[in-house]
Design an enzyme around this catalytic site. Structure first.
Site, PDB file in Angstrom:
ATOM      1  N   CYS A  56      -2.531   5.800   9.856  1.00 21.89           N
ATOM      2  CA  CYS A  56      -1.520   4.848   9.356  1.00 21.89           C
ATOM      3  C   CYS A  56      -1.139   4.968   7.765  1.00 21.89           C
ATOM      4  O   CYS A  56      -0.166   4.816   7.487  1.00 21.89           O
ATOM      5  CB  CYS A  56      -1.562   3.362   9.751  1.00 21.89           C
ATOM      6  SG  CYS A  56      -3.201   2.526   8.898  1.00 21.89           S
ATOM      7  N   GLU A 108      -7.905   1.215  18.482  1.00 25.65           N
ATOM      8  CA  GLU A 108      -9.086   0.842  17.539  1.00 25.65           C
ATOM      9  C   GLU A 108      -8.777  -0.343  16.498  1.00 25.65           C
ATOM     10  O   GLU A 108      -9.246  -1.356  16.415  1.00 25.65           O
ATOM     11  CB  GLU A 108      -9.699   1.989  16.789  1.00 25.65           C
ATOM     12  CG  GLU A 108     -10.890   1.570  16.082  1.00 25.65           C
ATOM     13  CD  GLU A 108     -11.565   2.861  15.334  1.00 25.65           C
ATOM     14  OE1 GLU A 108     -12.620   2.651  14.690  1.00 25.65           O
ATOM     15  OE2 GLU A 108     -10.882   3.991  15.362  1.00 25.65           O
ATOM     16  N   MET A 109      -7.375  -0.115  16.057  1.00 25.11           N
ATOM     17  CA  MET A 109      -7.008  -1.169  15.166  1.00 25.11           C
ATOM     18  C   MET A 109      -6.724  -2.285  15.635  1.00 25.11           C
ATOM     19  O   MET A 109      -7.074  -3.565  15.194  1.00 25.11           O
ATOM     20  CB  MET A 109      -5.734  -0.510  14.483  1.00 25.11           C
ATOM     21  CG  MET A 109      -5.046  -1.456  13.361  1.00 25.11           C
ATOM     22  SD  MET A 109      -6.373  -1.666  11.887  1.00 25.11           S
ATOM     23  CE  MET A 109      -5.974   0.109  10.960  1.00 25.11           C
ATOM     24  N   GLU A 144     -13.637   1.349   3.342  1.00 28.74           N
ATOM     25  CA  GLU A 144     -13.662   1.070   4.520  1.00 28.74           C
ATOM     26  C   GLU A 144     -14.377   2.422   5.335  1.00 28.74           C
ATOM     27  O   GLU A 144     -14.037   3.683   4.878  1.00 28.74           O
ATOM     28  CB  GLU A 144     -12.120   0.833   5.172  1.00 28.74           C
ATOM     29  CG  GLU A 144     -11.387   1.822   4.752  1.00 28.74           C
ATOM     30  CD  GLU A 144     -11.033   2.685   5.861  1.00 28.74           C
ATOM     31  OE1 GLU A 144     -11.505   2.750   6.913  1.00 28.74           O
ATOM     32  OE2 GLU A 144     -10.454   3.853   5.873  1.00 28.74           O
ATOM     33  N   ALA A 145     -14.772   2.207   6.597  1.00 26.80           N
ATOM     34  CA  ALA A 145     -15.498   3.163   7.237  1.00 26.80           C
ATOM     35  C   ALA A 145     -14.635   3.759   8.367  1.00 26.80           C
ATOM     36  O   ALA A 145     -15.042   4.845   8.966  1.00 26.80           O
ATOM     37  CB  ALA A 145     -16.748   2.382   7.968  1.00 26.80           C
TER      38      ALA A 145
END
Length: 433
Positions: free
Chosen positions: A55, A195-196, A117-118
């Site tokens: 994104c 996932e998001m 962030e991972a």
């Protein structure tokens, strides 16, 4: 072997332009095949290639006999239906060591909207698997990405880069909490089941909302996600008629067209008697038409709107960033050394020996890496920063001068005089002028 990359991200391009170049994971393989065919059918030889699309970014990494940045940019512009000049004004292009540095920073979370962030690391691994499936990943890019993953792991292990970070999902909950007095009394709809959305649902579920509903194209996957949180599901086709039931909507799908239009939201507001609606569009391209944001009783946030929220606690991570950059520096030096060793123009001469200049670079890199590693250990145990820097510089200086000092102390008078002239010429050039 030449290595190059180009891309656009949240730093360089607006959301709607990024949306034109967003590729769903199942689109990566045919897209890579099209890119490689554009090389073999033109004046360029076959290349290695990989595409990372999230994104926040779309990036193309390539390796070949010679760089072809313009060709790659022109191909991508055509793919997105954008003039090449327009794309160029928003894109960044990188070659050789700068490619490695960028890839390592991306994998380590240093180039993300959410610092540290991972999630991006998993997305990069997905991109590598897709490139492998497309037959587009050769030894050079494989080495680049494997080293990216190793550097990212070291950054996570040796620093606190991920500490204090606020995820996009957590930011959405924080914003919702500013609008609604009690999140336990709201009904929330999640559109998508990737996932998001899973992350967002996990954060919102912790606040025990009144109802959780998941709308997804594949009902089985939607039911699996809803079941984790005691929620319900509904078909995507029911969105227009049921939108009014929800106080909060969080959407993130791979749709190329908006799923929630202005008209549907206007009708929902009338049925809600203009009670406010909180909407988060995490998709690129957009899932919710941008005109919705102008409605008086709608609070719509996109991924770019969340930027100011997720950057909180940035100051707490600056020391970790400096440590991470040092690790990345060492990784870049190692990769460029490996890349140079494979260059036919630089090896295979003089009975297969590596040229002296390359040996000197390799030796200097090895000293530098060793001293950086030692300094990191001292910093990790709490030693004074100034003292550590002093020790690092002294260690490098001693290593670099050791050979010259040894030559000045050995041999007969004639050899020492010759060594003195050489050392003076190499190390005291400014004084000779």
């Amino acid at each position: 072997m030449a290595v190059w990359a180009l891309g656009i991200n949240h730093h360089t391009a607006p959301l709607d332009l990024r949306g034109r170049f967003a590729f769903a994971l199942d689109q990566i393989v045919p897209t890579l095949q099209g890119l490689r065919q554009s090389f073999t059918s033109g004046r360029h030889p076959a290349i290695e290639a990989a595409i990372i699309s999230t994104c926040n970014r779309t990036e193309i990494y390539c390796a070949g006999d010679r760089p072809a940045v313009d060709h790659t940019l022109g191909w991508l512009a055509g793919k997105g239906g954008v003039d090449a000049g327009v794309l160029r004004s928003h894109a960044y292009t990188l070659e050789h060591g700068l490619v490695a540095r960028h890839a390592f920073r991306v994998a380590s979370g240093l180039d993300s909207m959410v610092l540290g962030e991972a999630q991006i690391l998993g997305q990069m691994k997905d991109a590598v698997r897709a490139a492998e499936s497309a037959g587009a990943l050769g030894s050079t890019l494989n080495q680049l990405f494997q080293r990216s993953f190793s550097v990212a792991k070291e950054v996570r292990t040796a620093t606190e880069i991920g500490a204090h970070s606020i995820s996009m999902a957590a930011a959405a909950v924080r914003l919702a909490g500013q609008l609604f007095e009690d999140l336990g009394r709201i009904r929330i709809l999640f559109v998508g089941a990737g996932e998001m959305i899973e992350l967002a649902a996990t954060h919102f579920a912790a606040r025990h909302p009144q109802a959780i509903v998941v709308a997804n194209r594949t009902m089985e996957r939607g039911e699996a996600l809803a079941g984790r949180f005691g929620g319900a599901t509904m078909p995507l086709a029911d969105l227009p008629e049921r939108l009014h039931e929800f106080d909060a909507i969080v959407s993130c799908t791979a749709s190329t067209l908006p799923l929630i239009g202005l008209g549907a939201v206007e009708r929902a507001l009338k049925r809600r008697r203009h009670r406010p609606m909180f909407m988060v569009d995490l998709a690129v391209p957009r899932d919710i038409e941008p005109e919705v944001k102008a409605l008086e009783d709608v609070y719509l946030y996109t991924v770019d709107d969340l930027a100011t929220v997720v950057q909180t606690a940035q100051a707490h991570r600056q020391a970790a960033v400096a440590q991470a950059e040092a690790i990345i520096d060492a990784g870049v030096q190692s990769f460029t050394h490996w890349l140079d060793q494979r260059d036919p123009a630089k090896i295979g001469k003089g009975g297969g020996t590596v040229p002296l200049i390359q040996q000197l670079n390799a030796q200097a890199d090895a000293w530098r890496t060793a001293e950086i590693a030692r300094a990191k250990k001292l910093l990790a145990r709490g030693d004074d920063v100034d003292a550590v820097l002093e020790a690092l510089s002294r260690g490098l200086t001693q290593k670099m001068l050791h050979g010259a000092m040894a030559e000045l102390r050995t041999g007969d008078a004639g050899e020492r005089e010759q060594a003195a002239q050489t050392v003076s010429r190499l190390f005291l050039r400014n004084k000779e002028r």
